[in-house]
Design a protein around this motif. Structure first.
Motif, mmCIF file in Angstrom:
data_model
loop_
_atom_site.group_PDB
_atom_site.id
_atom_site.type_symbol
_atom_site.label_atom_id
_atom_site.label_comp_id
_atom_site.label_asym_id
_atom_site.label_seq_id
_atom_site.Cartn_x
_atom_site.Cartn_y
_atom_site.Cartn_z
ATOM 1 N N ALA A 40 12.389 -2.593 -26.129
ATOM 2 C CA ALA A 40 11.963 -1.346 -25.761
ATOM 3 C C ALA A 40 11.530 -0.835 -24.334
ATOM 4 C CB ALA A 40 10.625 -0.929 -26.724
ATOM 5 N N VAL A 41 11.382 -1.936 -23.744
ATOM 6 C CA VAL A 41 10.980 -1.679 -22.179
ATOM 7 C C VAL A 41 12.347 -1.512 -21.648
ATOM 8 C CG1 VAL A 41 10.150 -2.818 -19.821
ATOM 9 C CG2 VAL A 41 8.928 -3.197 -22.374
ATOM 10 N N ARG A 42 13.354 -2.144 -22.029
ATOM 11 C CA ARG A 42 14.588 -1.924 -21.377
ATOM 12 C C ARG A 42 15.284 -0.652 -21.547
ATOM 13 N NH1 ARG A 42 15.795 -7.198 -23.176
ATOM 14 N NH2 ARG A 42 17.477 -6.390 -24.898
ATOM 15 N N ARG A 43 14.709 -0.209 -22.735
ATOM 16 C CA ARG A 43 15.217 1.459 -23.199
ATOM 17 C C ARG A 43 14.459 2.269 -22.230
ATOM 18 N NH1 ARG A 43 15.139 -0.780 -28.697
ATOM 19 N NH2 ARG A 43 13.049 0.227 -28.761
ATOM 20 N N ALA A 44 13.308 2.014 -21.890
ATOM 21 C CA ALA A 44 12.558 3.108 -21.264
ATOM 22 C C ALA A 44 12.774 2.911 -19.898
ATOM 23 C CB ALA A 44 10.927 2.737 -21.566
ATOM 24 N N VAL A 45 12.978 1.765 -19.170
ATOM 25 C CA VAL A 45 13.049 1.723 -17.985
ATOM 26 C C VAL A 45 14.410 0.896 -17.536
ATOM 27 C CG1 VAL A 45 11.883 0.771 -15.909
ATOM 28 C CG2 VAL A 45 10.730 1.734 -17.687
ATOM 29 N N ASP A 46 14.972 1.449 -16.532
ATOM 30 C CA ASP A 46 16.104 0.781 -15.802
ATOM 31 C C ASP A 46 15.551 0.435 -14.562
ATOM 32 O OD1 ASP A 46 18.258 -0.093 -14.747
ATOM 33 O OD2 ASP A 46 19.406 1.769 -14.974
ATOM 34 N N LEU A 47 15.254 -1.126 -14.547
ATOM 35 C CA LEU A 47 14.728 -1.594 -13.435
ATOM 36 C C LEU A 47 15.727 -1.487 -12.295
ATOM 37 C CD1 LEU A 47 13.026 -4.917 -14.520
ATOM 38 C CD2 LEU A 47 11.970 -2.998 -13.541
ATOM 39 N N ASP A 48 16.804 -1.535 -12.113
ATOM 40 C CA ASP A 48 18.090 -1.410 -11.229
ATOM 41 C C ASP A 48 17.844 0.100 -10.801
ATOM 42 O OD1 ASP A 48 18.754 -3.730 -11.590
ATOM 43 O OD2 ASP A 48 20.293 -3.448 -12.899
ATOM 44 N N ALA A 49 17.234 1.129 -11.661
ATOM 45 C CA ALA A 49 17.173 2.283 -10.842
ATOM 46 C C ALA A 49 15.635 2.510 -10.488
ATOM 47 C CB ALA A 49 17.648 3.288 -11.970
ATOM 48 N N ILE A 50 14.611 1.716 -10.487
ATOM 49 C CA ILE A 50 13.525 2.206 -9.781
ATOM 50 C C ILE A 50 13.757 2.857 -8.656
ATOM 51 C CG2 ILE A 50 11.161 1.381 -9.090
ATOM 52 C CD1 ILE A 50 11.509 1.167 -12.002
ATOM 53 N N PRO A 51 13.092 3.848 -8.109
ATOM 54 C CA PRO A 51 13.341 4.904 -7.173
ATOM 55 C C PRO A 51 12.732 3.933 -5.682
ATOM 56 C CG PRO A 51 11.888 5.832 -8.410
ATOM 57 C CD PRO A 51 12.380 5.008 -9.224
ATOM 58 N N ASP A 52 13.414 4.310 -4.699
ATOM 59 C CA ASP A 52 12.654 3.910 -3.447
ATOM 60 C C ASP A 52 11.597 4.999 -3.076
ATOM 61 O OD1 ASP A 52 14.291 1.560 -2.922
ATOM 62 O OD2 ASP A 52 15.922 2.376 -2.248
ATOM 63 N N PRO A 53 10.743 4.722 -2.140
ATOM 64 C CA PRO A 53 10.137 5.823 -1.777
ATOM 65 C C PRO A 53 10.781 7.079 -1.250
ATOM 66 C CG PRO A 53 9.225 3.744 -0.801
ATOM 67 C CD PRO A 53 10.305 3.477 -1.354
ATOM 68 N N LEU A 54 10.140 8.082 -1.895
ATOM 69 C CA LEU A 54 10.949 9.362 -1.437
ATOM 70 C C LEU A 54 11.112 9.608 0.086
ATOM 71 C CD1 LEU A 54 9.066 11.561 -4.408
ATOM 72 C CD2 LEU A 54 11.377 10.481 -4.461
ATOM 73 N N ILE A 55 12.108 10.471 0.227
ATOM 74 C CA ILE A 55 12.248 11.168 1.723
ATOM 75 C C ILE A 55 12.211 12.464 1.429
ATOM 76 C CG2 ILE A 55 13.896 11.554 3.483
ATOM 77 C CD1 ILE A 55 15.303 9.027 2.706
ATOM 78 N N LEU A 56 10.942 12.964 1.998
ATOM 79 C CA LEU A 56 10.531 14.268 1.319
ATOM 80 C C LEU A 56 10.923 15.217 2.667
ATOM 81 C CD1 LEU A 56 6.845 13.340 0.431
ATOM 82 C CD2 LEU A 56 8.870 13.654 -0.923
ATOM 83 N N ASP A 57 11.285 16.639 2.292
ATOM 84 C CA ASP A 57 11.284 17.512 3.187
ATOM 85 C C ASP A 57 9.957 18.166 3.383
ATOM 86 O OD1 ASP A 57 11.044 19.361 1.247
ATOM 87 O OD2 ASP A 57 13.030 19.624 0.782
ATOM 88 N N GLU A 58 9.965 19.112 4.377
ATOM 89 C CA GLU A 58 8.739 19.800 4.586
ATOM 90 C C GLU A 58 7.960 20.515 3.412
ATOM 91 O OE1 GLU A 58 6.536 19.192 7.110
ATOM 92 O OE2 GLU A 58 7.778 17.726 7.949
ATOM 93 N N ASP A 59 9.104 21.194 2.718
ATOM 94 C CA ASP A 59 8.442 21.808 1.422
ATOM 95 C C ASP A 59 7.850 21.048 0.465
ATOM 96 O OD1 ASP A 59 9.239 24.570 2.382
ATOM 97 O OD2 ASP A 59 11.073 24.321 1.452
ATOM 98 N N ALA A 60 8.572 19.851 0.431
ATOM 99 C CA ALA A 60 7.808 19.050 -0.615
ATOM 100 C C ALA A 60 6.768 18.215 -0.326
ATOM 101 C CB ALA A 60 9.086 17.743 -0.872
#
Length: 226
Positions: A197-217
């Motif tokens: 169930a955890v594998r279905r819910a979360v792809d560990l290989d796709a855990i995002p890195d910290p976001l790179i934010l533009d000024e609007d975000a």
């Protein structure tokens, strides 16, 4: 059917894991918090706190109107009680699971979240803030590591306490934490990660890195207030 509103964050992953573990039908609706979707009136009608995750249970147990919920810990308790699983029925077992679920809500999540903020998103590097939250993060990891000594799961059987805590460990690269320093946490983390169930819910290989934010975000997520 349950509608889940969120994105790729630890708190949202708690809910998606619980839904998969409980076998509840759900639909996912992406909420782009970097573009202000959390302030849309339709979303605010579900979650007045303008945070993700939120759910709407289209088929509540009482047979009434669709039931909205916000706050990930409250959602976990609601779903577990709806399905009659992942939370003990006896008073002591239930209290222990709720105790560790609240530990996550009040400590692990907020402290790691602040650490991630001051490590990646603060407009200036503030040494005191960074070290304050990094020190607290390591203390909390040690608390969890001690609790897991000689245990397969946080409280007896697998429960919402494990589901609450696990996603934040999955984001440990955001927090400069090495699981080699916490062997019991590492063993538990891998055991939970291996659950279908955890594998279905979360792809560990796709855990995002910290976001790179533009000024609007950045202005949406971290508004400066006078």
């Amino acid at each position: 059917m349950i509608d889940l509103y969120g994105g790729a964050t630890p708190n949202v992953f708690k809910v998606s894991i619980a839904l998969e573990e409980l076998g509840l039908d759900y639909r996912f609706h992406a909420v782009d918090i970097t573009r202000g979707a959390q302030f849309d009136p339709a979303f605010l009608a579900i979650c007045p706190n303008n945070k993700i995750p939120a759910i709407v249970d289209q088929d509540p147990a009482d047979g009434g109107e669709p039931f909205p919920m916000f706050e990930s810990g409250a959602i976990l308790v609601y779903l577990a009680e709806k399905a009659g699983r992942l939370i003990p029925q006896d008073a002591r077992g239930r209290a222990r699971v709720l105790q560790w679920t609240m530990w996550q809500m009040a400590g692990q999540g907020p402290m790691l979240g602040q650490l991630g903020h001051f490590r990646h998103y603060a407009s200036e590097r503030i040494a005191y803030a960074y070290h304050r939250y990094w020190t607290e993060a390591k203390r909390l990891y040690k608390v969890l590591d001690t609790q897991l000594e000689g245990r397969e799961f946080i409280v007896d059987d697998y429960s919402i306490a494990d589901i609450a805590c696990w996603p934040w460990i999955a984001f440990r690269h955001h927090h400069d934490i090495d699981l080699a320093d916490y062997p019991n946490v590492a063993c538990w983390f891998e055991a939970v990660a291996a659950r279908p169930a955890v594998r279905r819910a979360v792809d560990l290989d796709a855990i995002p890195d910290p976001l790179i934010l533009d000024e609007d975000a950045r202005s949406i997520l971290f508004p400066l207030q006078a």
